[in-house]
Design an enzyme around this catalytic site. Structure first.
Site, mmCIF file in Angstrom:
data_model
loop_
_atom_site.group_PDB
_atom_site.id
_atom_site.type_symbol
_atom_site.label_atom_id
_atom_site.label_comp_id
_atom_site.label_asym_id
_atom_site.label_seq_id
_atom_site.Cartn_x
_atom_site.Cartn_y
_atom_site.Cartn_z
ATOM 1 N N GLY A 179 -19.665 38.388 -52.658
ATOM 2 C CA GLY A 179 -20.351 38.339 -51.373
ATOM 3 C C GLY A 179 -19.616 39.149 -50.341
ATOM 4 N N GLY A 180 -20.231 39.265 -49.207
ATOM 5 C CA GLY A 180 -19.592 39.979 -48.101
ATOM 6 C C GLY A 180 -19.681 39.104 -46.883
ATOM 7 N N GLY A 181 -18.927 39.427 -45.873
ATOM 8 C CA GLY A 181 -18.988 38.615 -44.668
ATOM 9 C C GLY A 181 -18.532 39.420 -43.492
ATOM 10 N N PHE A 204 -15.744 39.613 -42.302
ATOM 11 C CA PHE A 204 -14.353 40.054 -42.341
ATOM 12 C C PHE A 204 -13.985 40.882 -43.562
ATOM 13 C CE2 PHE A 204 -14.696 36.066 -40.064
ATOM 14 C CZ PHE A 204 -14.228 36.457 -38.823
ATOM 15 N N GLY A 205 -14.927 41.048 -44.454
ATOM 16 C CA GLY A 205 -14.601 41.829 -45.637
ATOM 17 C C GLY A 205 -15.374 41.328 -46.836
ATOM 18 N N VAL A 234 -15.833 39.904 -50.859
ATOM 19 C CA VAL A 234 -15.161 38.961 -51.740
ATOM 20 C C VAL A 234 -15.484 39.318 -53.190
ATOM 21 C CG1 VAL A 234 -14.902 36.540 -52.329
ATOM 22 C CG2 VAL A 234 -15.418 37.189 -49.983
ATOM 23 N N ASP A 244 -17.808 30.323 -37.349
ATOM 24 C CA ASP A 244 -18.839 30.960 -38.163
ATOM 25 C C ASP A 244 -19.363 29.999 -39.227
ATOM 26 O OD1 ASP A 244 -20.533 33.013 -38.837
ATOM 27 O OD2 ASP A 244 -19.074 34.102 -40.049
#
Ligand code: NAG
Ligand code: NAG
Ligand code: NAG
Ligand code: NAG
Ligand code: NAG
Ligand code: NAG
Ligand code: NAG
Ligand code: NAG
Ligand code: NAG
Length: 849
Positions: free
Chosen positions: A555-557, A559-560, A562, A671
């Site tokens: 996944g992504g978020g 902050f970067g 994963v 978040d």
């Protein structure tokens, strides 16, 4: 001492001096040296109205032991006293050999001091006969005995101007609010006051803060023990950085609130929230915050003056607000901060286990005894506990010591040492045995942590949550463990005796077997609880290898990204590649180790990190069941049943509550959304991505850019730009609750029956809640298989959480209590901001029919 500087502060302040005038009834006072029998009240003896009480002392007059000044309202008295305490377990009255001068509640049957002058300069029994408290002509307040000075307020009035030229007189007065003031009149100058030099008590009206001009801080310092009011281990102050609650030796801050977290609104919101939401303090106390060019401070007032109330920094490092109950004739605690007494750093001393839910909350570890029982009784636990039998250190290669498991605790707060080459329980135990100073180890996720020296702050139950699954293996002499085993065996024999000799034998064998396993006599046992300690440093190449060159993206978020990885011991991990981290390696490591300390069953555990060039990687435990959004919104035939949903809700609430309240520094997640709620194999929810602010600086703009649509999980204060408090998480949590309840995203909206209107689901939910129809809100996929009571609870909580005004929203710990059914909530009002946003968009069509 910083607070002592602040006595000059009085010169800057203009206080109204009640009863300080020389014309007041002070002439009723006894002449200096004349004695009253201890306990006698001048008021009642003379039979005069209370306004005639001797509340003041003129310059040159003195009080001797046995005399006292009583405030006009009779509430407070000043005089000589000797501390004493009746210790709980034995009922013995322990009395201090020394005397002190202080102020106490005069109308209350339990002797309670609120201020002590000579905290660290006691008056000995032999000095007492000659001892006096005297106000000298120049305004200095002195305790002396036979001409030797024991303590002095060090006040010096400008005699030229204050006294002579203006014909002013200097006097000492005890005000109705318990403040002892040296003032000159008629100018009403305050030369010195006890409120500027507090001890460990904050009375209504005491300022808690600092002077921006002089830099002086009013510091509250706990007592040494119940009979020694000297400067103790814990202090509480508000200075230019924020509110600090800390221990001085060893130095450690365990509760901190930065008033500079955001420029516009400082710490007041926190206190107001805490005060106003607690029903016991809401109608009792009015807390005010003042921040001007001269000073920054908090002060509280009683809304009903008939109560007796005081705030105390307890010997064990906890702030408490106590209210006197006439009915019970005792002080009742209505508020504590931190909530659990165990949060105060090392409060029980070394080799103890602190259990916030037990009374007394401190206990020795197995096969340890109190170092100094009398000191313990008096609340001084610095000696902690010591071993009954010394360790076998003669031969580190083959020590006979064994380990005893202490299950379900928070691991010691002092940093462990990580032993990299120990790759099994057995090797980890051996690694510990090979050092004489090693007292405990923990082994989890292939990580071996060992503790040298004292074990501090091993907490069994922080009062909020007792679900830690960490296990600490305590090193004990073999003899102690044998004795332990024998004791248990005796107990079991006692219970089972007479039943049947065969079953007895069978049981004993069983118990011996399990004990053997537990005690690690046959090598270390396997276990699968949460565990931790040191954070592992990974090599970049190893992580490349583990993640197959960062190929499998989970996944992504904000902050970067994963990535999934498999370590060499075949543990699956999630590797996060930070985008925005621009800090140097040293700071990064510091942040990693502080985040690594945040451990809770409902928080994703940080296992390690890697730092190479510009790359910053974090390695987390991997959650097999993925994130909540996938399970809720993209279910491929499998629907989360109600019980699982409710457990997820409670788990997330507990995790957030822990972040907000029990860590040393309050952490705001910022978040919360289904994407950040991960589920393990047994669907235990774990919050991911907390503490990210530490890595990307306090620049949360990236969160703002990643959220979907206009109405998401963001609280209105994000948009209005005021300070962010933990209540933003409460808001987001509320939004997530609606999604768990309905099984759909909030954003597409709900069609209102018989109209063309589309409304935002949360608004629809509040309307339905008011109509008493929660049933229609619950995910239809559940086909009615849910608890209506729980669903209504969830809906109510959610509605309260999304209120516009953060003060109306509950705290996460309150949410936990409501969800656990320990508290009820009223019907929530409609949040107006939300209503305004959604109603307008569809009005034209609505009105046409
Ligand atoms: C302990 O004894 C002293 C003197 O006998 C007495 O003044 C004091 O009130 C007692 N303390 C308590 C807490 O009962
Ligand atoms: C007081 O002090 C003086 C001089 O130091 C000494 O001679 C005298 O014995 C003391 N009196 C008492 C009661 O201690
Ligand atoms: C007064 O001054 C003396 C000597 O400088 C100092 O030891 C003492 O702590 C001061 N007392 C107070 C209350 O500040
Ligand atoms: C006392 O006050 C006078 C007049 O305000 C001032 O000139 C003088 O310096 C002061 N003395 C001290 C010791 O502060
Ligand atoms: C001070 O008191 C004396 C005697 O009471 C009086 O004569 C004088 O005028 C007073 N001075 C001032 C400045 O009030
Ligand atoms: C609380 O105190 C502030 C300032 O002293 C005052 O303005 C406010 O009205 C008070 N609130 C209540 C409920 O008394
Ligand atoms: C607290 O206990 C320790 C150890 O028993 C002792 O050394 C110390 O003097 C005690 N402190 C006080 C103020 O009683
Ligand atoms: C781990 O390394 C230490 C020295 O660095 C060594 O003494 C010890 O035997 C090693 N342990 C294992 C299990 O390899
Ligand atoms: C946790 O605390 C609650 C209430 O204090 C208690 O009922 C429960 O049994 C505890 N759970 C564990 C695992 O100790």
């Amino acid at each position: 001492m910083a607070p002592l500087l602040s006595m000059f502060l009085g010169l800057l302040l203009l206080f109204s001096l009640q009863g300080a005038s020389p014309c007041s009834a002070a002439n009723d006072a006894l002449a200096a040296g004349e004695a009253l029998a201890a306990g006698d009240k001048l008021v009642s003896r003379n039979g005069r109205p209370s306004s005639a009480a001797n509340d003041a002392l003129a310059a040159g007059e003195a009080l001797a032991a046995g005399d006292k000044l009583v405030s006009r309202n009779g509430r407070f008295a000043l005089g000589f006293f000797r501390p004493s305490v009746v210790v709980g377990s034995s009922g013995v009255n322990i009395t201090s050999p020394d005397w002190y001068v202080g102020i106490w509640f005069d109308k209350i049957s339990e002797f309670t001091t609120v201020w002590v002058a000579n905290r660290d300069d006691p008056i000995t029994e032999t000095q007492l006969d000659q001892a006096q408290l005297k106000l000298s002509e120049d305004g200095n307040l002195v305790i002396s005995s036979n001409a030797s000075i024991i303590w002095s307020s060090n006040t010096t009035a400008n005699t030229t101007t204050a006294a002579t030229a203006m014909n002013a007189t200097i006097s000492l007065a005890l005000s109705d609010n318990g403040n002892l003031v040296i003032g000159s009149s008629p100018t009403s100058n305050v030369l010195w006051q006890s409120f500027d030099n507090p001890s460990d008590v904050m009375l209504p009206g005491t300022k808690f803060g600092w002077n921006k001009v002089t830099g002086a801080t009013r510091m509250f310092v706990s007592k040494k023990n119940s009979i020694d009011p000297g400067l103790g281990l814990y202090y509480f102050q508000l200075d230019s950085t924020g509110i600090v609650l800390a221990r001085s030796d060893p130095a450690k801050t365990y509760w901190f609130w930065s008033s500079k977290r955001s420029s516009n609104e400082p710490a007041i919101s926190l206190f107001k929230q805490l005060m106003s939401i607690n029903p016991q303090t809401r109608d009792l106390i009015n807390m005010t915050y003042v921040d001007n060019t001269e000073e920054e401070y908090f002060v509280y007032f009683l809304l009903d003056e008939s109560y007796s109330v005081y705030g105390l920094l307890d010997i064990s490092g906890q702030l408490q607000i106590n209210v006197w109950s006439e009915e019970k004739q005792s002080w009742q605690q209505v508020y504590t901060q931190p909530i659990s007494p165990c949060t105060a750093y090392a409060t029980c001393g070394p080799f103890t286990v602190c259990n916030g839910a037990a009374r007394p909350f401190c206990g020795c570890m197995e096969s340890f005894s109190r170092g100094s029982p009398r000191d313990w009784e008096l609340g001084n636990r610095t000696a902690g506990c010591s071993r009954d039998t010394p360790l076998d250190c003669s031969n580190t290669a083959s020590s006979t010591d064994v380990f005893h498991a202490i299950a379900r605790v928070q691991l010691p707060s002092n940093n462990p040492q990580t032993v990299d080459n120990a790759t099994s329980h057995d090797q980890c135990a051996k690694a510990c045995l090979s050092y004489c100073s090693c007292n405990a180890y923990s082994y989890q996720n292939s990580r071996c942590s060992v503790w040298h020296g004292d074990l501090l702050s091993v907490n069994k139950n922080d009062g909020i949550d007792n679900s830690s699954e960490d296990v600490l293996y305590l090193r004990l002499a073999a003899r102690d463990v044998l004795r332990l085993r024998n004791n248990r065996r005796k107990l079991i024999v006692g219970v089972v005796i007479g039943v049947c000799i065969f079953s007895l034998l069978a049981m004993l064998m069983l118990i011996l077997l399990t004990l053997k396993k537990k005690l690690g006599l046959c090598g270390a046992p396997p276990h699968d609880g949460q565990c931790g300690g040191g954070i592992m440093a990974f090599r970049y190449n190893d992580l490349c290898h583990a993640t197959k060159n960062f190929s499998e993206k989970l996944g992504g978020g904000g902050f970067g990204s994963v990535f999934k990885g498999v370590l060499s011991d075949s543990t699956t991990v999630a590797v996060k590649r930070l985008d925005g981290a621009r800090q140097g390696e040293k700071q990064f490591r510091a942040e990693v180790s502080s985040i690594g300390l945040i451990q809770h069953i409902n928080l994703v555990k940080l296992i390690g990190f890697c730092c190479k060039g510009d790359e910053r990687l974090l390695v987390y435990e991997h959650m097999l069941n993925g994130s909540l959004d996938v399970l809720l919104f993209q279910s491929n035939g499998s629907v989360l049943d109600w019980a699982t949903r409710y457990n997820i809700i409670i788990g997330v609430a507990r995790g957030l509550s822990y972040l907000h309240q029990s860590c040393q520094e309050c952490i705001i997640h910022c978040d919360i959304k289904p994407e950040n709620i991960l589920l393990n194999t047994s669907f235990v929810p774990k919050i991911a991505d907390f503490g990210m602010a530490a890595f990307v600086g306090r620049d949360f703009s990236r969160i703002l850019t990643t959220f979907r649509g206009t109405i998401g999980y963001l609280a209105p204060e994000w948009i209005s730009g005021v300070a962010i408090t933990p209540k933003v998480d409460v808001y987001s949590f509320g939004m997530v609750l609606f999604e768990i309840l309905s099984g759909r995203r909030n954003t597409p909206g709900v069609h209102i029956a018989n109209s063309n209107c589309v409304t935002f689901f949360p608004l629809h939910a509040i309307t339905k809640l008011h109509e008493g129809d929660v049933h229609s809100l619950v995910d239809t996929e559940l086909h009615g298989n849910f608890s209506p009571e729980e669903a209504e609870r969830v809906c109510k909580v959610a509605c309260w959480c999304i209120q516009d005004n953060e003060f109306d929203r509950p705290t996460m710990s309150e949410v936990v209590r409501v969800l656990e059914g320990l508290r009820d909530l009223d019907v929530p009002p409609m949040p107006r901001l939300l209503a305004a946003i959604t109603k307008c968009s569809t009005l034209p069509q609505c009105d046409s029919s």
